[in-house]
Design a protein around this motif. Structure first.
Motif, PDB file in Angstrom:
ATOM      1  N   GLU A 199       0.805  -1.220   0.000  1.00  0.00           N
ATOM      2  CA  GLU A 199       0.000   0.000   0.000  1.00  0.00           C
ATOM      3  C   GLU A 199       0.844   1.280   0.000  1.00  0.00           C
ATOM      4  O   GLU A 199       0.310   2.365  -0.150  1.00  0.00           O
ATOM      5  CB  GLU A 199      -0.965  -0.006   1.179  1.00  0.00           C
ATOM      6  N   ARG A 200       2.138   1.132   0.170  1.00  0.00           N
ATOM      7  CA  ARG A 200       3.020   2.303   0.139  1.00  0.00           C
ATOM      8  C   ARG A 200       3.401   2.632  -1.296  1.00  0.00           C
ATOM      9  O   ARG A 200       3.491   1.747  -2.143  1.00  0.00           O
ATOM     10  CB  ARG A 200       4.314   2.016   0.904  1.00  0.00           C
ATOM     11  N   PRO A 201       3.689   3.891  -1.593  1.00  0.00           N
ATOM     12  CA  PRO A 201       4.219   4.227  -2.920  1.00  0.00           C
ATOM     13  C   PRO A 201       5.495   3.422  -3.172  1.00  0.00           C
ATOM     14  O   PRO A 201       6.263   3.143  -2.242  1.00  0.00           O
ATOM     15  CB  PRO A 201       4.516   5.719  -2.823  1.00  0.00           C
ATOM     16  N   TYR A 202       5.717   3.057  -4.417  1.00  0.00           N
ATOM     17  CA  TYR A 202       6.828   2.165  -4.753  1.00  0.00           C
ATOM     18  C   TYR A 202       8.183   2.729  -4.326  1.00  0.00           C
ATOM     19  O   TYR A 202       9.033   2.000  -3.828  1.00  0.00           O
ATOM     20  CB  TYR A 202       6.810   1.863  -6.256  1.00  0.00           C
ATOM     21  N   GLY A 203       8.383   4.020  -4.473  1.00  0.00           N
ATOM     22  CA  GLY A 203       9.643   4.634  -4.044  1.00  0.00           C
ATOM     23  C   GLY A 203       9.883   4.439  -2.549  1.00  0.00           C
ATOM     24  O   GLY A 203      11.003   4.189  -2.116  1.00  0.00           O
ATOM     25  N   GLU A 204       8.833   4.543  -1.744  1.00  0.00           N
ATOM     26  CA  GLU A 204       8.950   4.299  -0.301  1.00  0.00           C
ATOM     27  C   GLU A 204       9.297   2.843  -0.018  1.00  0.00           C
ATOM     28  O   GLU A 204      10.069   2.546   0.892  1.00  0.00           O
ATOM     29  CB  GLU A 204       7.639   4.636   0.412  1.00  0.00           C
ATOM     30  N   GLN A 205       8.726   1.941  -0.793  1.00  0.00           N
ATOM     31  CA  GLN A 205       9.035   0.526  -0.617  1.00  0.00           C
ATOM     32  C   GLN A 205      10.527   0.273  -0.847  1.00  0.00           C
ATOM     33  O   GLN A 205      11.179  -0.431  -0.076  1.00  0.00           O
ATOM     34  CB  GLN A 205       8.232  -0.335  -1.597  1.00  0.00           C
ATOM     35  N   LEU A 206      11.051   0.877  -1.914  1.00  0.00           N
ATOM     36  CA  LEU A 206      12.470   0.690  -2.234  1.00  0.00           C
ATOM     37  C   LEU A 206      13.363   1.283  -1.147  1.00  0.00           C
ATOM     38  O   LEU A 206      14.368   0.669  -0.755  1.00  0.00           O
ATOM     39  CB  LEU A 206      12.789   1.307  -3.594  1.00  0.00           C
ATOM     40  N   ALA A 207      13.018   2.458  -0.646  1.00  0.00           N
ATOM     41  CA  ALA A 207      13.805   3.086   0.421  1.00  0.00           C
ATOM     42  C   ALA A 207      13.754   2.236   1.691  1.00  0.00           C
ATOM     43  O   ALA A 207      14.777   2.056   2.371  1.00  0.00           O
ATOM     44  CB  ALA A 207      13.282   4.497   0.699  1.00  0.00           C
ATOM     45  N   PHE A 208      12.599   1.700   2.012  1.00  0.00           N
ATOM     46  CA  PHE A 208      12.446   0.839   3.188  1.00  0.00           C
ATOM     47  C   PHE A 208      13.346  -0.391   3.063  1.00  0.00           C
ATOM     48  O   PHE A 208      14.044  -0.765   4.013  1.00  0.00           O
ATOM     49  CB  PHE A 208      10.978   0.418   3.342  1.00  0.00           C
ATOM     50  N   LYS A 209      13.362  -0.995   1.895  1.00  0.00           N
ATOM     51  CA  LYS A 209      14.179  -2.194   1.675  1.00  0.00           C
ATOM     52  C   LYS A 209      15.667  -1.868   1.767  1.00  0.00           C
ATOM     53  O   LYS A 209      16.449  -2.626   2.340  1.00  0.00           O
ATOM     54  CB  LYS A 209      13.834  -2.834   0.330  1.00  0.00           C
ATOM     55  N   ARG A 210      16.061  -0.712   1.247  1.00  0.00           N
ATOM     56  CA  ARG A 210      17.466  -0.290   1.347  1.00  0.00           C
ATOM     57  C   ARG A 210      17.851  -0.096   2.816  1.00  0.00           C
ATOM     58  O   ARG A 210      18.927  -0.518   3.244  1.00  0.00           O
ATOM     59  CB  ARG A 210      17.676   1.006   0.572  1.00  0.00           C
ATOM     60  N   ASP A 211      16.969   0.531   3.584  1.00  0.00           N
ATOM     61  CA  ASP A 211      17.241   0.728   5.015  1.00  0.00           C
ATOM     62  C   ASP A 211      17.363  -0.597   5.746  1.00  0.00           C
ATOM     63  O   ASP A 211      18.171  -0.734   6.667  1.00  0.00           O
ATOM     64  CB  ASP A 211      16.146   1.588   5.650  1.00  0.00           C
ATOM     65  N   ARG A 212      16.578  -1.595   5.351  1.00  0.00           N
ATOM     66  CA  ARG A 212      16.659  -2.928   5.978  1.00  0.00           C
ATOM     67  C   ARG A 212      18.016  -3.575   5.702  1.00  0.00           C
ATOM     68  O   ARG A 212      18.602  -4.201   6.570  1.00  0.00           O
ATOM     69  CB  ARG A 212      15.545  -3.846   5.466  1.00  0.00           C
ATOM     70  N   VAL A 213      18.502  -3.417   4.476  1.00  0.00           N
ATOM     71  CA  VAL A 213      19.820  -3.964   4.124  1.00  0.00           C
ATOM     72  C   VAL A 213      20.906  -3.251   4.928  1.00  0.00           C
ATOM     73  O   VAL A 213      21.805  -3.898   5.485  1.00  0.00           O
ATOM     74  CB  VAL A 213      20.089  -3.850   2.605  1.00  0.00           C
ATOM     75  N   ARG A 214      20.829  -1.932   5.014  1.00  0.00           N
ATOM     76  CA  ARG A 214      21.804  -1.169   5.813  1.00  0.00           C
ATOM     77  C   ARG A 214      21.804  -1.641   7.265  1.00  0.00           C
ATOM     78  O   ARG A 214      22.856  -1.830   7.862  1.00  0.00           O
ATOM     79  CB  ARG A 214      21.472   0.322   5.781  1.00  0.00           C
ATOM     80  N   ALA A 215      20.624  -1.799   7.847  1.00  0.00           N
ATOM     81  CA  ALA A 215      20.515  -2.238   9.247  1.00  0.00           C
ATOM     82  C   ALA A 215      21.098  -3.634   9.425  1.00  0.00           C
ATOM     83  O   ALA A 215      21.777  -3.911  10.417  1.00  0.00           O
ATOM     84  CB  ALA A 215      19.059  -2.202   9.696  1.00  0.00           C
ATOM     85  N   ALA A 216      20.863  -4.513   8.474  1.00  0.00           N
ATOM     86  CA  ALA A 216      21.396  -5.870   8.571  1.00  0.00           C
ATOM     87  C   ALA A 216      22.919  -5.856   8.491  1.00  0.00           C
ATOM     88  O   ALA A 216      23.600  -6.546   9.275  1.00  0.00           O
ATOM     89  CB  ALA A 216      20.814  -6.746   7.460  1.00  0.00           C
ATOM     90  N   LEU A 217      23.475  -5.065   7.593  1.00  0.00           N
ATOM     91  CA  LEU A 217      24.931  -4.993   7.459  1.00  0.00           C
ATOM     92  C   LEU A 217      25.575  -4.334   8.678  1.00  0.00           C
ATOM     93  O   LEU A 217      26.707  -4.669   9.040  1.00  0.00           O
ATOM     94  CB  LEU A 217      25.306  -4.246   6.187  1.00  0.00           C
ATOM     95  N   ALA A 218      24.885  -3.415   9.317  1.00  0.00           N
ATOM     96  CA  ALA A 218      25.413  -2.728  10.496  1.00  0.00           C
ATOM     97  C   ALA A 218      25.626  -3.690  11.668  1.00  0.00           C
ATOM     98  O   ALA A 218      26.392  -3.399  12.588  1.00  0.00           O
ATOM     99  CB  ALA A 218      24.481  -1.589  10.909  1.00  0.00           C
ATOM    100  N   LEU A 219      24.990  -4.828  11.629  1.00  0.00           N
ATOM    101  CA  LEU A 219      25.157  -5.832  12.691  1.00  0.00           C
ATOM    102  C   LEU A 219      26.532  -6.499  12.647  1.00  0.00           C
ATOM    103  O   LEU A 219      26.898  -7.215  13.565  1.00  0.00           O
ATOM    104  CB  LEU A 219      24.061  -6.904  12.586  1.00  0.00           C
ATOM    105  N   TYR A 220      27.280  -6.258  11.571  1.00  0.00           N
ATOM    106  CA  TYR A 220      28.584  -6.882  11.396  1.00  0.00           C
ATOM    107  C   TYR A 220      29.670  -5.817  11.214  1.00  0.00           C
ATOM    108  O   TYR A 220      30.260  -5.680  10.138  1.00  0.00           O
ATOM    109  CB  TYR A 220      28.546  -7.828  10.186  1.00  0.00           C
ATOM    110  N   PRO A 221      29.983  -5.056  12.264  1.00  0.00           N
ATOM    111  CA  PRO A 221      30.955  -3.968  12.135  1.00  0.00           C
ATOM    112  C   PRO A 221      32.365  -4.448  11.793  1.00  0.00           C
ATOM    113  O   PRO A 221      33.166  -3.677  11.263  1.00  0.00           O
ATOM    114  CB  PRO A 221      30.910  -3.290  13.510  1.00  0.00           C
ATOM    115  N   ALA A 222      32.658  -5.695  12.082  1.00  0.00           N
ATOM    116  CA  ALA A 222      33.995  -6.220  11.783  1.00  0.00           C
ATOM    117  C   ALA A 222      34.288  -6.197  10.284  1.00  0.00           C
ATOM    118  O   ALA A 222      35.444  -6.197   9.875  1.00  0.00           O
ATOM    119  CB  ALA A 222      34.129  -7.646  12.313  1.00  0.00           C
ATOM    120  N   HIS A 223      33.269  -6.162   9.481  1.00  0.00           N
ATOM    121  CA  HIS A 223      33.458  -6.143   8.028  1.00  0.00           C
ATOM    122  C   HIS A 223      33.647  -4.729   7.492  1.00  0.00           C
ATOM    123  O   HIS A 223      33.793  -4.532   6.289  1.00  0.00           O
ATOM    124  CB  HIS A 223      32.273  -6.811   7.330  1.00  0.00           C
TER     125      HIS A 223
END
Length: 137
Positions: free
Chosen positions: A22-46
């Motif tokens: 139900e969100r505009p497609y651009g918001e969906q893409l931004a949300f997904k990018r933020d999820r990837v960033r958050a997941a990668l942030a869990l591994y600071p050693a990299h």
């Protein structure tokens, strides 16, 4: 990405399959990018990983060529909702037209109208789930 295309699905509120639909497609893409960033942030050693903008697809409806659905009581075919009930999604906006037609036939079978063996397991038959794939040239 400023893409305000949206998909209006009558099943969106009950179906768990497309929680962002139900969100505009651009918001969906931004949300997904933020999820990837958050997941990668869990591994600071990299180290810090730069996440590029999420690439959108041209088609935002009828694009799925594979989908897995649960089969529930009364021949419902769709996704699980709260309480593990199957939400019937005959007007699913993301599956291809060919898959929607196949699902209509399977829905009739799951209701026990075609072959007793294909009746929904919840109604005494054997059909518990459907995994569909459509092939394009």
């Amino acid at each position: 990405m400023n893409d305000d295309r949206a998909v209006h699905c009558v099943h969106a509120r009950a179906c768990g399959g497309c929680p962002l639909i139900e969100r505009p497609y651009g918001e969906q893409l931004a949300f997904k990018r933020d999820r990837v960033r958050a997941a990668l942030a869990l591994y600071p050693a990299h180290g810090r990983v730069e996440v590029a903008a999420t690439r959108g697809a041209e088609a935002i409806e009828g694009y799925r060529t594979r989908a897995k659905f649960a089969v529930g009581a009364g021949g419902a075919i769709g996704m699980y909702a709260e309480g593990h009930a199957v939400v019937d999604v005959p007007a699913c906006r993301v599956v291809s037209d060919a898959m929607r037609v196949a699902l209509d036939h399977l829905r009739a079978a799951a209701k026990g109208k075609l072959d007793p063996a294909l009746t929904a397991a919840a109604d005494g038959g054997a059909l518990r789930a459907v995994d569909l794939r459509s092939v394009r040239d």
